[in-house]
Scaffold this active site. Structure first.
Site, PDB file in Angstrom:
ATOM      1  N   ARG A  75      32.175 -39.428  15.687  1.00  0.00           N
ATOM      2  CA  ARG A  75      33.589 -39.481  15.287  1.00  0.00           C
ATOM      3  C   ARG A  75      34.409 -38.764  16.352  1.00  0.00           C
ATOM      4  O   ARG A  75      34.268 -37.567  16.552  1.00  0.00           O
ATOM      5  CB  ARG A  75      33.757 -38.807  13.918  1.00  0.00           C
ATOM      6  CG  ARG A  75      35.160 -38.870  13.338  1.00  0.00           C
ATOM      7  CD  ARG A  75      35.131 -38.304  11.916  1.00  0.00           C
ATOM      8  NE  ARG A  75      36.432 -38.400  11.271  1.00  0.00           N
ATOM      9  CZ  ARG A  75      37.352 -37.454  11.303  1.00  0.00           C
ATOM     10  NH1 ARG A  75      37.119 -36.319  11.960  1.00  0.00           N
ATOM     11  NH2 ARG A  75      38.505 -37.626  10.685  1.00  0.00           N
ATOM     12  N   SER A 106      34.642 -46.068   3.608  1.00  0.00           N
ATOM     13  CA  SER A 106      35.110 -44.874   2.896  1.00  0.00           C
ATOM     14  C   SER A 106      35.852 -45.271   1.629  1.00  0.00           C
ATOM     15  O   SER A 106      36.764 -46.109   1.674  1.00  0.00           O
ATOM     16  CB  SER A 106      36.046 -44.052   3.790  1.00  0.00           C
ATOM     17  OG  SER A 106      35.355 -43.530   4.896  1.00  0.00           O
ATOM     18  N   LYS A 166      38.572 -32.326   7.882  1.00  0.00           N
ATOM     19  CA  LYS A 166      39.445 -33.476   8.147  1.00  0.00           C
ATOM     20  C   LYS A 166      40.870 -33.125   7.751  1.00  0.00           C
ATOM     21  O   LYS A 166      41.159 -32.853   6.597  1.00  0.00           O
ATOM     22  CB  LYS A 166      38.968 -34.694   7.349  1.00  0.00           C
ATOM     23  CG  LYS A 166      37.690 -35.308   7.864  1.00  0.00           C
ATOM     24  CD  LYS A 166      37.296 -36.535   7.077  1.00  0.00           C
ATOM     25  CE  LYS A 166      38.177 -37.716   7.406  1.00  0.00           C
ATOM     26  NZ  LYS A 166      37.742 -38.960   6.738  1.00  0.00           N
TER      27      LYS A 166
END
Length: 207
Positions: free
Chosen positions: A39, A108, A137
């Site tokens: 990521r 997700s 996040k």
């Protein structure tokens, strides 16, 4: 491909620093990480690709599938094992058309409705969360909690991975929802010894 979702590490190069990034991933893999997601939100495409080449080599060394977050183009360029997309990314069915039937496609979700949509549209697994509040996040939504996680798992036939705020202190109660694995960032990468941290999580999951 048979995938072990039990300990799914999502990378964060900013968290560990560029210098220690690959070493931290190696240690996490040595500790028993079963699935790896690259990521990279803060890099350009070329830098992402160059990092991806190195991470793919590491993942291959340990026989662990590599998933690319969001970037379908880079997943293809790297010939990664799959891609993980969210609600704001390309439509799931379109992603499946692009990557073909054999790549792993993750999605997700934060509700049973989204989970059922993911199942219909061709996802291979669902990342459900955030289960708990998380600092990893910046754009994380409100926590869904254990009851909703259990509802999502019970409502679909796909593997479900719990995401968000999961670590050694709460892994057991998360597993009791019946899910197939947990996705972590800081529970491994923020620890002094990523290898020991991963081993500890593996032990908790298996026992």
């Amino acid at each position: 491909m048979a995938v072990d979702y039990s300990l799914y590490l999502v990378t964060d190069r900013i968290l560990v620093g560029p210098k220690d990034f690959l070493l931290s991933i190696r240690k996490a893999l040595e500790g028993g990480v079963t699935l790896l997601q690259l990521r990279e939100k803060e890099t350009n495409s070329r830098e992402f690709y160059d990092i991806g080449v190195k991470v793919k080599e590491l993942a291959a060394e340990f026989g662990v599938p590599l998933i690319i977050n969001d970037r379908v183009d880079l997943a293809l360029a790297l010939d990664a094992d799959g891609v993980h997309v969210g609600q704001q990314d390309l439509p799931l069915a379109k992603v499946r058309n692009i990557i073909g039937p054999d790549k792993i496609l993750g999605y997700s979700v934060s509700s049973l409705e989204e989970a059922l949509q993911g199942e219909r549209m061709g996802a291979d697994y669902l990342g459900a969360g955030p289960v708990f509040p998380t600092g990893s996040k910046k754009d994380a939504a409100e926590a869904i909690g254990l009851a909703k996680l259990k509802e999502i798992k019970a409502g679909v036939s796909l593997p479900v991975v719990g995401i968000g705020g999961i670590g050694a202190a709460n892994l057991r109660v998360v597993k009791e929802t019946g899910i197939d694995g947990v996705s972590v960032i800081s529970a491994i990468l923020s620890q002094e010894d990523p290898c020991a941290a991963a081993k500890g999580l593996v032990d908790l999951w298996r026992n």
